[in-house]
Motif scaffolding. Sequence first.
Motif, PDB file in Angstrom:
ATOM      1  N   LYS A   7      31.247  34.657  42.717  1.00  0.00           N
ATOM      2  CA  LYS A   7      32.795  35.193  43.261  1.00  0.00           C
ATOM      3  C   LYS A   7      33.847  35.063  41.574  1.00  0.00           C
ATOM      4  N   ILE A   8      35.113  35.172  42.133  1.00  0.00           N
ATOM      5  CA  ILE A   8      36.192  34.822  41.113  1.00  0.00           C
ATOM      6  C   ILE A   8      35.834  33.006  40.941  1.00  0.00           C
ATOM      7  N   GLU A   9      35.936  32.780  42.448  1.00  0.00           N
ATOM      8  CA  GLU A   9      35.776  31.176  42.008  1.00  0.00           C
ATOM      9  C   GLU A   9      34.892  30.543  41.030  1.00  0.00           C
ATOM     10  N   HIS A  10      34.153  31.082  41.930  1.00  0.00           N
ATOM     11  CA  HIS A  10      32.671  30.768  40.682  1.00  0.00           C
ATOM     12  C   HIS A  10      32.473  31.009  38.953  1.00  0.00           C
ATOM     13  N   LYS A  11      33.698  31.775  38.962  1.00  0.00           N
ATOM     14  CA  LYS A  11      33.516  32.745  37.629  1.00  0.00           C
ATOM     15  C   LYS A  11      34.370  31.620  36.707  1.00  0.00           C
ATOM     16  N   ARG A  12      35.629  31.080  37.507  1.00  0.00           N
ATOM     17  CA  ARG A  12      36.437  30.450  37.171  1.00  0.00           C
ATOM     18  C   ARG A  12      36.303  29.227  37.332  1.00  0.00           C
ATOM     19  N   GLU A  13      34.819  28.522  38.035  1.00  0.00           N
ATOM     20  CA  GLU A  13      34.599  27.309  37.486  1.00  0.00           C
ATOM     21  C   GLU A  13      33.664  26.912  36.305  1.00  0.00           C
ATOM     22  N   VAL A  14      33.039  28.644  35.821  1.00  0.00           N
ATOM     23  CA  VAL A  14      31.812  28.645  34.703  1.00  0.00           C
ATOM     24  C   VAL A  14      33.460  28.530  33.502  1.00  0.00           C
ATOM     25  N   TYR A  15      34.293  28.953  33.600  1.00  0.00           N
ATOM     26  CA  TYR A  15      34.711  29.735  32.536  1.00  0.00           C
ATOM     27  C   TYR A  15      35.965  27.732  32.564  1.00  0.00           C
ATOM     28  N   ASN A  16      36.443  27.374  33.388  1.00  0.00           N
ATOM     29  CA  ASN A  16      37.133  26.082  32.995  1.00  0.00           C
ATOM     30  C   ASN A  16      36.013  24.962  32.385  1.00  0.00           C
ATOM     31  N   LEU A  17      34.719  25.128  32.475  1.00  0.00           N
ATOM     32  CA  LEU A  17      33.722  24.880  31.958  1.00  0.00           C
ATOM     33  C   LEU A  17      33.639  24.983  30.406  1.00  0.00           C
ATOM     34  N   LEU A  18      34.027  26.461  30.236  1.00  0.00           N
ATOM     35  CA  LEU A  18      32.936  26.606  29.238  1.00  0.00           C
ATOM     36  C   LEU A  18      34.562  27.113  28.120  1.00  0.00           C
ATOM     37  N   LYS A  19      35.463  26.798  28.656  1.00  0.00           N
ATOM     38  CA  LYS A  19      37.023  26.300  27.630  1.00  0.00           C
ATOM     39  C   LYS A  19      37.073  24.953  27.416  1.00  0.00           C
ATOM     40  N   LYS A  20      36.391  24.304  27.839  1.00  0.00           N
ATOM     41  CA  LYS A  20      36.578  23.397  27.132  1.00  0.00           C
ATOM     42  C   LYS A  20      36.198  23.184  26.022  1.00  0.00           C
ATOM     43  N   TYR A  21      34.977  23.985  26.372  1.00  0.00           N
ATOM     44  CA  TYR A  21      33.927  24.130  24.569  1.00  0.00           C
ATOM     45  C   TYR A  21      34.246  25.374  23.195  1.00  0.00           C
ATOM     46  N   LYS A  22      35.049  25.922  23.647  1.00  0.00           N
ATOM     47  CA  LYS A  22      35.627  26.999  23.094  1.00  0.00           C
ATOM     48  C   LYS A  22      34.099  28.180  22.607  1.00  0.00           C
ATOM     49  N   ILE A  23      33.338  28.018  23.940  1.00  0.00           N
ATOM     50  CA  ILE A  23      32.367  28.734  24.366  1.00  0.00           C
ATOM     51  C   ILE A  23      33.228  30.605  24.623  1.00  0.00           C
ATOM     52  N   LEU A  24      32.569  31.746  24.424  1.00  0.00           N
ATOM     53  CA  LEU A  24      33.276  32.314  23.943  1.00  0.00           C
ATOM     54  C   LEU A  24      31.707  33.335  25.334  1.00  0.00           C
ATOM     55  N   ILE A  25      32.399  33.997  25.917  1.00  0.00           N
ATOM     56  CA  ILE A  25      31.382  35.131  27.088  1.00  0.00           C
ATOM     57  C   ILE A  25      30.986  35.805  27.126  1.00  0.00           C
ATOM     58  N   MET A  26      30.456  36.562  27.168  1.00  0.00           N
ATOM     59  CA  MET A  26      29.650  38.002  27.391  1.00  0.00           C
ATOM     60  C   MET A  26      29.235  38.615  28.511  1.00  0.00           C
ATOM     61  N   GLU A  27      30.582  39.321  29.366  1.00  0.00           N
ATOM     62  CA  GLU A  27      30.184  39.747  31.004  1.00  0.00           C
ATOM     63  C   GLU A  27      29.789  41.129  31.088  1.00  0.00           C
ATOM     64  N   ASP A  28      28.229  40.873  31.031  1.00  0.00           N
ATOM     65  CA  ASP A  28      27.445  42.355  31.753  1.00  0.00           C
ATOM     66  C   ASP A  28      27.468  42.469  32.715  1.00  0.00           C
ATOM     67  N   ASP A  29      28.573  43.604  32.833  1.00  0.00           N
ATOM     68  CA  ASP A  29      28.577  43.860  34.000  1.00  0.00           C
ATOM     69  C   ASP A  29      28.224  45.489  34.947  1.00  0.00           C
ATOM     70  N   PRO A  30      27.000  45.667  34.834  1.00  0.00           N
ATOM     71  CA  PRO A  30      27.041  46.978  35.374  1.00  0.00           C
ATOM     72  C   PRO A  30      26.970  47.440  36.471  1.00  0.00           C
ATOM     73  N   TYR A  31      26.539  46.106  37.513  1.00  0.00           N
ATOM     74  CA  TYR A  31      27.285  46.636  38.265  1.00  0.00           C
ATOM     75  C   TYR A  31      27.410  46.785  39.818  1.00  0.00           C
ATOM     76  N   ALA A  32      29.162  45.907  39.115  1.00  0.00           N
ATOM     77  CA  ALA A  32      30.016  45.037  39.241  1.00  0.00           C
ATOM     78  C   ALA A  32      30.174  46.679  40.739  1.00  0.00           C
ATOM     79  N   TYR A  33      30.942  47.706  40.401  1.00  0.00           N
ATOM     80  CA  TYR A  33      31.029  48.491  41.020  1.00  0.00           C
ATOM     81  C   TYR A  33      30.212  48.559  42.146  1.00  0.00           C
ATOM     82  N   LEU A  34      29.226  47.926  42.510  1.00  0.00           N
ATOM     83  CA  LEU A  34      28.385  48.884  43.419  1.00  0.00           C
ATOM     84  C   LEU A  34      28.196  47.127  44.877  1.00  0.00           C
ATOM     85  N   THR A  35      29.505  47.088  45.380  1.00  0.00           N
ATOM     86  CA  THR A  35      28.986  46.176  46.602  1.00  0.00           C
ATOM     87  C   THR A  35      28.286  47.134  47.877  1.00  0.00           C
TER      88      THR A  35
END
Lengths: 536, 536
Positions: free
Chosen positions: A246-274
């Motif tokens: 969920k978005i709060e989980h993404k934020r947690e991961v993002y904040n960690l990666l940001k510290k290290y300036k790591i790029l994120i490839m978000e592969d999201d083919p199932y996003a629209y199938l809730t």
Amino acid sequence: MSYQSYFSKHDCKRILPPTWVHGPYPPELQRRLSLLDPKEWITMGSGTPNKDFFSVKNITVNHSIDLHYHKDSKDSHINSFFIGEEVNQNDVQKSDSKIEEVFEYSPDPAGLDSTFEIIKKLIKKFEIFKDFKSDKMTEDDYDYCLTSGTSASSYYLCQILLDESKTILSEELTFTGIMANVSMTRANIVPFNLNMEANDENNENPIDVNYLAHLLENWSSIYPDKAFPTLLYTIPVQNPTGLVQKIEHKREVYNLLKKYKILIMEDDPYAYLTLTNELRDDCDLTSKTEFEVQKQVYYNAMRKAGSYLSIDTDGLVIRCESFSKNFATGLRLGFIIGPKPIVSRVKNYIECSTREISGLSMTVFNQCCKGMDELLCRNLKTNDIEQFDGWIQWCINLCILYRHKQMFLYNELTKKSTRSGKKLFSCLKPTYGMFIFIKLNLEEYKSKALEDPQALSEAMQYMDYKLLENNLEAVVGSRLTVSVEHSFKKCGFVRVTTSQAKDDKQLIECSERVTDAIEKFFDEYLTDKQPYPVVL
Amino acid sequence: MSYQSYFSKHDCKRILPPTWVHGPYPPELQRRLSLLDPKEWITMGSGTPNKDFFSVKNITVNHSIDLHYHKDSKDSHINSFFIGEEVNQNDVQKSDSKIEEVFEYSPDPAGLDSTFEIIKKLIKKFEIFKDFKSDKMTEDDYDYCLTSGTSASSYYLCQILLDESKTILSEELTFTGIMANVSMTRANIVPFNLNMEANDENNENPIDVNYLAHLLENWSSIYPDKAFPTLLYTIPVQNPTGLVQKIEHKREVYNLLKKYKILIMEDDPYAYLTLTNELRDDCDLTSKTEFEVQKQVYYNAMRKAGSYLSIDTDGLVIRCESFSKNFATGLRLGFIIGPKPIVSRVKNYIECSTREISGLSMTVFNQCCKGMDELLCRNLKTNDIEQFDGWIQWCINLCILYRHKQMFLYNELTKKSTRSGKKLFSCLKPTYGMFIFIKLNLEEYKSKALEDPQALSEAMQYMDYKLLENNLEAVVGSRLTVSVEHSFKKCGFVRVTTSQAKDDKQLIECSERVTDAIEKFFDEYLTDKQPYPVVL
């Protein structure tokens, strides 16, 4: 003649992990498999939607062998054929696509402007950049590029962003196409842990963020021979586990990666199938009010998951979407959104190599997308809808269909999981997408399989044999991991998908075969009853 | 933010030579160009056939937003639109393609079986392997692979067959896509000479075989720092010159390469576009007898050129074909035929990367190809034709149309070439394909341009300026060479194509603008009349 000396020295390193391959087989299994009726074969392996999930029911083509030098050509010089179902066409509208868009090169190898326009509007409509806030960049600093799907997208991105001196991080259980992509760059791929306890109720992060933090903090001691990672690959609606960030989980991961300036490839083919229960399947499809309610429900579900793009303060996120799961895989159509300097290099790569995608695919997609508004207006008997609300209705319908299939199979499997008197397996309850993750209870009933990676691989190979003997294709966990060594304790599972299943009857049959295969696995494996050895 | 540190260290080496790019411009030219009417712009640059060359006149799509959970859907729930011309459909036949072939993944990422079948039959029909004789292999030792066109094919083949330690040979004037492909492998590319004197009358080999023999024999002294070549790239219907290798020329080249066991990549997109006068444009299109005569004429013309495959005794040949020029570029459809071990690695590469081509493109191609037989039968009022004779009729029609355009422009240009009182340019008479090669008479009237590579590049840049000032796009020779250093004496030309020209009137306008541009070039360049400097 041997061609060995002609091949690029890099060619032998290009390896697609055999997720979709079975075997090797012992002779006795081979004999048994040869007796099976191929007509009864069911696949729950590949996530290809079946024809119930196609919006297009009929394509009619009118063509000629005459050319304009033969000016008297009339419609009698036209041959007409159709593919798909027979339909009674009424009121065929002229579309606003020119036939040149279909059959000429696109002026921009990265895609037709008309398709870009639609995609940009869909991205806006789905609020992919919702609440985007950054003091470093704006939404205009991102660019778009069409590709022939997320496989192609991640291939191009790996080519652009990796080389033999770089490292990419990936969820330990994943879509193994990424490993093929990485193998072609000779970069390192390093797994990070999933939190398999995460679910909708406890709301834990499906990414084991503590593990990831520890890994990055202690990189040089854990992986002294590998470069510090510059890129992380994630499937937010996770394949194969079905776990959802969920978005709060993404934020947690993002904040960690940001510290290290790591790029994120978000592969999201199932996003629209809730698969949310809040979408009603008994809606009055002719009621504008009900449509508006459903639309908000759908938006809300989407927002819960969100995209890494919406929190990308530092320009680190590259998002890959695909129309394979919500329109049609065979069109080969997907796209990338990312920071302009990165997307511009992808475009350069495409120009230097495969040169664009099918004009026919792009144009048919364009017009179907627009035509869905026409259909919705007709249903609702009003023209008062927002642009691409038809697409929303389509997505909602898809979600309801998937939810039905997913929950039906989930319930069937859960019911049968204790049939033998023992709880042999359990399923993760799916909340998005098209996969069901079936965890085998190896701990309790086949703990030998968990002793080491080799033992696990052998056990899962035997599990695959049992599925095949039941004339069923699924994918076993040992084939869906970056490293069996790293993850063998989590690889005791079977991934099934309902996307190819025709109807409830077939889903019952599927659950029957899966359960039977698992029961046989537990009953036979490493006992006297095992009729043939495992070959790896 | 700078992304430099994120990029693969190889990425900056992926370069598409700017064949289709113009500029840089001096400010005065920029001003002049800004005054031109974009509606009057004519392109003779890109070899994209215009819509007169499309077999498909209309595509009608019927689609729905309903899913089968909503079982009462009737045709009123279908939206119908068409792309292209309005046609009166009569007798729409159900095709033998399933809609799954269109919209699901192809079971084989290298292409649909149904498309392979057609391609194999076409290859047989066109006798690509005619008189194939080898004591080392049979036709069955070759395999097929679909790609999204010859650009993709040559990209994949370069990836498979080249690396930084290898060398590829290429005609000195060529389609520069190959240079992009090679740049991505970091291999060396070395030009070999064309024989610009070759023509249909003297029957000389358009490849300077003596040069090539000398080059290979003395490789280590000529290129001491480059590996001996393992691969040669050739376009037998040459782009940009239009020179044609007949089968006896191919044999000459092949025998030389065989000695050194060098592989041959035959890039042959224009093979089926013969401009021979023997094809009649006043045929009775309803007469079976006349069709059969035309068909033999066409076959004979094809056989004169032939394929390297037909003489491949040693398994050295890989042929790339495309449906871009004889069906539609926008479909992105082409294929490779080559020795099995090589094609199998191409398939592996595709699986590891872009994963197959559009099912929609493949299926529409399949059915049009079959439908052409239906059309031919209707024209001839008989069912007594061979399979895919309809495709032959289509190709013949295309040839006649191209011949008309090509000869019309050739004649117009030739007529105008001495208009100024001086023979400022001459055209190579085209016998195949869609390009006309316009050689500038620099030797006599602007010899300074031939003094060195820099002088030539500047002159050709000015030539391009003059074309652009005439609201016309074409490609100047300095942009169509592997190495201006090597070939500058041959780069004083303009390549034009008639594939986008609408009609004779426009062709007259084209010839007018081209001639005017060339006259201005000779009149102004390096004189007091030159209104602005050249910027490179």
